[in-house]
Design a protein around this motif. Structure first.
Motif, PDB file in Angstrom:
ATOM      1  N   PRO A 137       0.741  -1.215   0.122  1.00  0.00           N
ATOM      2  CA  PRO A 137      -0.170  -0.073  -0.047  1.00  0.00           C
ATOM      3  C   PRO A 137       0.748   1.465  -0.050  1.00  0.00           C
ATOM      4  O   PRO A 137       0.435   2.120  -0.813  1.00  0.00           O
ATOM      5  CB  PRO A 137      -0.709  -0.133   1.362  1.00  0.00           C
ATOM      6  N   VAL A 138       2.057   1.322   0.649  1.00  0.00           N
ATOM      7  CA  VAL A 138       2.925   2.377   0.804  1.00  0.00           C
ATOM      8  C   VAL A 138       3.454   2.811  -0.646  1.00  0.00           C
ATOM      9  O   VAL A 138       3.617   3.743  -0.993  1.00  0.00           O
ATOM     10  CB  VAL A 138       3.989   2.274   1.951  1.00  0.00           C
ATOM     11  N   ALA A 139       3.781   1.460  -1.020  1.00  0.00           N
ATOM     12  CA  ALA A 139       4.639   1.659  -2.543  1.00  0.00           C
ATOM     13  C   ALA A 139       3.712   2.416  -3.581  1.00  0.00           C
ATOM     14  O   ALA A 139       3.982   2.900  -4.433  1.00  0.00           O
ATOM     15  CB  ALA A 139       5.091   0.293  -2.919  1.00  0.00           C
ATOM     16  N   LEU A 140       2.354   1.664  -3.417  1.00  0.00           N
ATOM     17  CA  LEU A 140       1.269   2.145  -4.167  1.00  0.00           C
ATOM     18  C   LEU A 140       1.053   3.872  -4.348  1.00  0.00           C
ATOM     19  O   LEU A 140       1.147   4.281  -5.035  1.00  0.00           O
ATOM     20  CB  LEU A 140       0.092   1.418  -4.186  1.00  0.00           C
ATOM     21  N   ASP A 141       1.182   4.231  -3.108  1.00  0.00           N
ATOM     22  CA  ASP A 141       1.177   5.656  -3.098  1.00  0.00           C
ATOM     23  C   ASP A 141       2.186   6.470  -3.537  1.00  0.00           C
ATOM     24  O   ASP A 141       2.167   7.372  -4.531  1.00  0.00           O
ATOM     25  CB  ASP A 141       1.279   5.989  -1.517  1.00  0.00           C
ATOM     26  N   PHE A 142       3.488   5.808  -3.536  1.00  0.00           N
ATOM     27  CA  PHE A 142       4.442   6.500  -4.254  1.00  0.00           C
ATOM     28  C   PHE A 142       4.492   6.304  -5.749  1.00  0.00           C
ATOM     29  O   PHE A 142       4.912   7.310  -6.375  1.00  0.00           O
ATOM     30  CB  PHE A 142       5.955   5.707  -3.528  1.00  0.00           C
ATOM     31  N   TYR A 143       4.171   5.168  -6.232  1.00  0.00           N
ATOM     32  CA  TYR A 143       4.029   4.788  -7.497  1.00  0.00           C
ATOM     33  C   TYR A 143       2.901   5.905  -8.214  1.00  0.00           C
ATOM     34  O   TYR A 143       3.267   6.462  -9.252  1.00  0.00           O
ATOM     35  CB  TYR A 143       3.573   3.454  -7.860  1.00  0.00           C
ATOM     36  N   GLN A 144       1.838   5.979  -7.555  1.00  0.00           N
ATOM     37  CA  GLN A 144       0.794   7.076  -8.177  1.00  0.00           C
ATOM     38  C   GLN A 144       1.303   8.563  -8.075  1.00  0.00           C
ATOM     39  O   GLN A 144       1.051   9.366  -8.919  1.00  0.00           O
ATOM     40  CB  GLN A 144      -0.253   6.998  -7.507  1.00  0.00           C
ATOM     41  N   LYS A 145       2.112   8.751  -7.068  1.00  0.00           N
ATOM     42  CA  LYS A 145       2.910  10.225  -7.120  1.00  0.00           C
ATOM     43  C   LYS A 145       3.669  10.387  -8.156  1.00  0.00           C
ATOM     44  O   LYS A 145       3.856  11.503  -8.722  1.00  0.00           O
ATOM     45  CB  LYS A 145       3.422  10.597  -5.465  1.00  0.00           C
ATOM     46  N   SER A 146       4.539   9.287  -8.545  1.00  0.00           N
ATOM     47  CA  SER A 146       5.364   9.426  -9.727  1.00  0.00           C
ATOM     48  C   SER A 146       4.810   9.445 -10.855  1.00  0.00           C
ATOM     49  O   SER A 146       5.058  10.274 -11.693  1.00  0.00           O
ATOM     50  CB  SER A 146       6.307   8.004  -9.543  1.00  0.00           C
ATOM     51  N   LEU A 147       3.384   8.780 -10.980  1.00  0.00           N
ATOM     52  CA  LEU A 147       2.723   8.986 -12.250  1.00  0.00           C
ATOM     53  C   LEU A 147       2.072  10.383 -12.606  1.00  0.00           C
ATOM     54  O   LEU A 147       2.355  10.893 -13.655  1.00  0.00           O
ATOM     55  CB  LEU A 147       1.656   7.841 -12.118  1.00  0.00           C
ATOM     56  N   THR A 148       1.700  10.965 -11.361  1.00  0.00           N
ATOM     57  CA  THR A 148       1.351  12.282 -11.368  1.00  0.00           C
ATOM     58  C   THR A 148       2.378  13.233 -11.902  1.00  0.00           C
ATOM     59  O   THR A 148       2.303  14.198 -12.670  1.00  0.00           O
ATOM     60  CB  THR A 148       0.522  12.686 -10.056  1.00  0.00           C
ATOM     61  N   ILE A 149       3.510  13.248 -11.254  1.00  0.00           N
ATOM     62  CA  ILE A 149       4.926  14.050 -11.642  1.00  0.00           C
ATOM     63  C   ILE A 149       5.108  13.893 -12.961  1.00  0.00           C
ATOM     64  O   ILE A 149       5.228  14.862 -13.749  1.00  0.00           O
ATOM     65  CB  ILE A 149       5.887  13.572 -10.565  1.00  0.00           C
ATOM     66  N   SER A 150       5.111  12.622 -13.496  1.00  0.00           N
ATOM     67  CA  SER A 150       5.572  12.397 -14.978  1.00  0.00           C
ATOM     68  C   SER A 150       4.524  12.708 -15.875  1.00  0.00           C
ATOM     69  O   SER A 150       5.063  13.573 -16.897  1.00  0.00           O
ATOM     70  CB  SER A 150       5.639  10.734 -15.088  1.00  0.00           C
ATOM     71  N   LYS A 151       3.332  12.745 -15.614  1.00  0.00           N
ATOM     72  CA  LYS A 151       2.454  13.634 -16.354  1.00  0.00           C
ATOM     73  C   LYS A 151       2.466  14.964 -16.432  1.00  0.00           C
ATOM     74  O   LYS A 151       2.265  15.473 -17.715  1.00  0.00           O
ATOM     75  CB  LYS A 151       1.020  13.104 -15.962  1.00  0.00           C
ATOM     76  N   GLU A 152       2.758  15.519 -15.557  1.00  0.00           N
ATOM     77  CA  GLU A 152       2.997  17.097 -15.310  1.00  0.00           C
ATOM     78  C   GLU A 152       3.968  17.458 -16.208  1.00  0.00           C
ATOM     79  O   GLU A 152       4.168  18.558 -16.765  1.00  0.00           O
ATOM     80  CB  GLU A 152       3.003  17.498 -14.039  1.00  0.00           C
ATOM     81  N   ASN A 153       5.091  16.532 -16.068  1.00  0.00           N
ATOM     82  CA  ASN A 153       6.309  17.083 -16.737  1.00  0.00           C
ATOM     83  C   ASN A 153       6.252  16.447 -18.307  1.00  0.00           C
ATOM     84  O   ASN A 153       7.344  16.528 -19.051  1.00  0.00           O
ATOM     85  CB  ASN A 153       7.421  16.455 -16.149  1.00  0.00           C
ATOM     86  N   ASN A 154       5.350  15.736 -18.734  1.00  0.00           N
ATOM     87  CA  ASN A 154       5.111  15.266 -19.846  1.00  0.00           C
ATOM     88  C   ASN A 154       6.199  14.284 -20.313  1.00  0.00           C
ATOM     89  O   ASN A 154       6.822  14.055 -21.557  1.00  0.00           O
ATOM     90  CB  ASN A 154       5.106  16.341 -21.232  1.00  0.00           C
ATOM     91  N   ASN A 155       6.366  13.570 -19.233  1.00  0.00           N
ATOM     92  CA  ASN A 155       7.606  12.496 -19.214  1.00  0.00           C
ATOM     93  C   ASN A 155       6.900  11.170 -19.581  1.00  0.00           C
ATOM     94  O   ASN A 155       6.587  10.349 -18.635  1.00  0.00           O
ATOM     95  CB  ASN A 155       8.499  12.319 -18.059  1.00  0.00           C
TER      96      ASN A 155
END
Length: 872
Positions: free
Chosen positions: A188-206
């Protein structure tokens, strides 16, 4: 919290460490010789700092595909950077070497390299590279299971990213932190980090970062049992990776998707994904991935009870894992092989595999303890040696005098032994070096042979494609030429077929008006003119029919049809026709069961008669001796089969395949007379039968005759035979003494023809040359019937009908038209006509139509207007 979890869940942590070790990415050893060639090319194509940049870039790009080549590029770059005194470039290359050690699984050298790199980064105050160093440290300690240190380095990287505002690297460090928690079992903790990484990558168009985050989220949902969600995320990740041609990433995601289907026990689909992943791993190449995908495919076949395939895939996986020395994967393969052999009752091999599994498992999981014992043993030996050295130093002082007595020969022997050892060592190394060179040369030769074979295969493939296309073009050209020849032959044939009867008609017509011709000859002339007119009309009808069919305007008018009635009419007609063409000796008979005398079907009577007439006409044309039999029978409850059989010339085998094609007209080689015809009759038959939802075929043998068959749907129609259906006699003695008929015809000859046809009926005929005259005559006369031509000047027939019907007059109207298209005739009926005659008009048809229309008028006289059209 982490420390307490470690203490309470030692078994879980051990399992997770094993999982990470098994699935950690490794690179297949690259060809060093090819790497040297690549470096030489880079060095020859650039100089100075540009050369250095190219080396660093190449090393970084090869990092995940060829670790040895990346290592060589980076070392070369370090040497150049030192010469050019470019410490930052040197630091970039040093970081790449640290990453390479990590990818190769050499964590000790990786940590040593990172310590040196960390010192260099601090000395030149390069904080940007510190982020990369901390990230690699975090990855290494995650693999080693030291999650505390992994999190510490991950946190250091976070702090630097925030301080330096390096948002482009934030998504990666967030995702890697999630990997730490995932490895530790904190999904569950790992999932939270992965979702944050997804949001940041989308914001940076990565998009690459997005694909990696989606892949990790999919793995988490797979572990949590949310398999549908897992597939959704993994498929989205796969789509992006394929778009950017990230082969290794695509392979990893395909493998993860396969494990989802494996969990769902959908083994067939799982196998497809494992084999796709295997293909991508092979292209990279990535030995561990290839072996792992074979292993999972084998497990699927094992669960499907396909033991032969399972054994084959396990064998492939074991060979690759052995070659790459991937012991953790060998542990799992040995366990699955023992299960396989146990299921097929091969207990000897099952025991061997199980024994190997335990041996490998003990070896793998005791390595850490063994390494610790070795380290302690080394420390203990070192301390013992230090004490021994002290004791020896005191003893040596006592025996110093004895050492001086060592003879010269002993020293000489020692030196000789050393020299000999050195010489043997030199020879041995030289031989090893030559063996390596020879091996590399053999590999290069084999590789070139493979490339040559591939090129040869591509060349042969291209030649085959060119040959196939050339053949297709040749066939198309031949078909086009054949079509052109057929059309040319058709035009020439049409010219002959039209001019032949026209020559007779024109010539005989001239003889009719010749004063020297006697009356008996004139009767023969009239008969011949009539016969040739029928031939010319049949020819024109064939051309019109095929044109209507090609344009798609032929409409089928289905009505109840008594089959025996149609065939009896044809029997009567062709028994008369055979006398006209001097074939009275040919027997024509009708064959059907008496029980089918009143059998009716729902079809187009006109087109049924046309098909049978064409087939009978051909049979009579090509039969000189013997008989013709035609009829019908019920094949089954859904089908009626019609047939026409003759004892004529038959059809040659080489002509049978194209007998139904248009413009096909064949003469037997020994025939001296070219038989008349357009070559369209059978083509029209085929088209009409298909429009009537039937099928047509034939059997034929040269000199024995032909049999043509066609089928129609047996759509039964229960109807009562009416007098009108069986009344085929012409009312040639029709008396129209009290009837007034307007003949609307702008061509004088056509009016004179109708006048001659109706001369004996005593009808009062009024001649109108256009529609306006028709309207005028209706105002001034009481009219019983209008024979109306469609094509007229001033006001045409269609407009005339509209004016008459608009005024409310329901006087019977029979149209005369040269148009044969059903659409034109439908327009006339829609406008308000009562019946129609198609030119050329026959006398019998004209009198029958007038009789029928006037009979209907008398029956409905109360509803018909016999007064003038307009009321004052």
């Amino acid at each position: 919290m982490l420390r307490s979890l470690c203490l309470n869940n030692k078994i879980l942590i051990a399992f997770m460490c094993l999982y990470l070790f098994v699935f950690s990415p490794t690179n297949i050893k690259a060809d060093i010789h090819n790497g040297s060639d690549s470096i030489s090319k880079i060095l020859s194509q650039s100089s100075g700092s540009s050369k250095l940049d190219l080396l660093i870039k190449s090393a970084d790009e090869c990092n995940n595909t060829n670790a040895d080549l990346s290592f060589e590029y980076a070392n070369t770059a370090i040497g150049i950077a030192k010469k050019l005194n470019l410490p930052k470039k040197q630091l970039s290359a040093e970081v790449i070497i640290g990453k390479t050690y990590f990818i190769k699984g050499d964590y000790t050298n990786a940590i040593n390299q990172l310590e040196k790199t960390l010192s260099l980064a601090h000395s030149i105050n390069d904080s940007t590279h510190l982020i990369d160093i901390y990230q690699v440290y975090s990855l290494i300690y995650t693999k080693l299971g030291d999650f505390k240190k992994a999190l510490e380095f991950s946190q250091n990287a976070f702090n630097l990213i925030d301080k330096l505002n390096q948002q482009s690297k934030l998504a990666d460090i967030v995702r890697e932190t999630g990997n730490i928690y995932f490895s530790f079992g904190e999904a569950p903790v790992a999932l939270d980090f992965y979702q944050k990484s997804l949001t940041i990558s989308k914001e940076n168009n990565n998009q690459i970062g997005v694909s990696k985050a989606l892949n990790n989220i999919g793995r988490i949902y797979g572990e949590l049992g949310a398999l549908s969600k897992a597939l959704d995320y993994l498929n989205r990740s796969l789509e992006i990776k394929r778009k950017y041609d990230n082969k290794l990433g695509v392979a990893n995601t395909l493998l993860n998707i396969g494990t989802i289907y494996f969990r769902q026990e959908n083994y067939s689909t799982a196998i497809q994904y494992f084999l796709q992943a295997n293909s991508y791993y092979s292209k990279v190449p990535f030995t561990e991935g290839v072996s792992n995908s074979f292993h999972f495919a084998g497990r699927c076949y094992l669960n499907l009870k396909n033991y032969e395939q399972a054994e084959a895939f396990f064998a492939k996986a074991r060979v690759l894992a052995n070659n790459a020395k991937i012991k953790t994967l060998l542990v799992e393969i040995s366990l699955r092989e023992s299960e396989l052999y146990a299921e097929i009752n091969n207990y000897e091999r099952a025991y061997e595999s199980l024994y190997k599994y335990k041996e490998l498992r003990d070896s793998v999981f005791s390595n850490e303890r063994r390494n610790l014992l070795l380290e302690l043993d080394a420390k203990y030996n070192l301390q013992a040696k230090e004490k021994q050295i002290l004791l020896l130093s005191k003893e040596q002082e006592l025996k110093e005098t004895q050492k001086k007595k060592l003879s010269f020969w002993n020293a000489f022997l020692i030196i000789a032994a050393l020299f000999l050892t050195f010489f043997i060592y030199f020879i041995h190394n030289r031989m090893r070096f030559r063996a390596k060179i020879n091996q590399k040369l053999l590999e290069e030769i084999n590789q070139r042979k493979v490339i040559e074979e591939e090129l040869q295969g591509h060349q042969e493939h291209l030649e085959a494609i060119v040959e196939a296309r050339t053949l297709a073009l040749k066939i198309a050209k031949e078909k086009a030429e054949e079509s052109d020849m057929l059309k040319t032959a058709f035009l020439a044939n049409m010219s002959h077929e039209i001019r032949t009867p026209m020559n007779a008609i024109v010539g005989l017509a001239n003889l009719l008006v010749d004063s020297e011709s006697i009356d008996t000859d004139k009767k023969d002339f009239v008969h011949l003119i009539h016969s040739n007119s029928e031939i010319l009309m049949s020819l024109i009808n064939d051309i019109i029919d095929i044109s209507i069919i090609e344009s798609g305007q032929l409409k089928i008018n289905k009505t109840p049809v008594f089959i025996s009635e149609v065939l009896e009419e044809l029997l009567f007609f062709f028994n008369q026709e055979k006398h006209k063409i001097n074939k009275s000796h040919i027997s024509i008979t009708l064959d059907y069961e008496l029980s089918l005398t009143f059998h009716s079907i729902l079809t187009d009577k006109k087109r049924l008669r046309q098909v049978m007439s064409n087939l009978l006409s051909n049979a009579l044309k090509f039969t000189n001796q013997g008989s013709i039999v035609f009829g019908f029978k019920l094949t089954n409850s859904q089908t009626v089969t019609f047939f026409v059989k003759d004892t004529g010339k038959g059809i040659l085998p080489e002509n049978q395949t194209s007998i139904f094609e248009r413009f096909s007209k064949y003469n037997r080689g020994n025939d001296s007379v070219l038989l008349p015809g357009t070559g369209l009759g059978l083509a029209i038959c085929k088209e009409l039968v298909q429009l009537l939802a039937g099928n047509i075929w034939f059997d034929s043998q040269p000199n024995l005759g032909s049999s043509f068959y066609f089928t129609l749907p047996n759509i039964y129609y229960d109807s009562v035979i009416s007098e009108s259906q069986h009344s085929n006699e012409s009312n040639l003695e029709l008396n129209l003494s009290n009837k007034t008929i307007i003949v609307a015809e702008d061509v004088t000859s056509n009016f004179m023809l109708i006048k001659a046809y109706l001369n004996r009926t005593n009808a009062n005929l009024l001649w109108a040359k256009d529609g306006t005259e028709v309207i005028s005559m209706l105002e001034n006369h009481v009219v019983n019937l209008i024979l109306l031509d469609i094509q007229m000047p001033v006001m045409d027939g269609m407009k005339t009908i509209e004016v008459i019907r608009a005024a409310g007059n329901k006087i019977p109207i029979i149209i005369q038209t040269a148009f044969a298209l059903s659409d034109e005739i439908e327009k006339c009926f829609s406008a308000g006509c009562d019946d129609y005659l198609t030119k050329p008009i026959k006398k019998d048809d004209l009198i029958n139509k007038i009789s029928l229309v006037l009979s209907n008028q008398e029956n409905n006289s109360a509803n018909l207007l016999t007064s003038p059209l307009f009321f004052h």
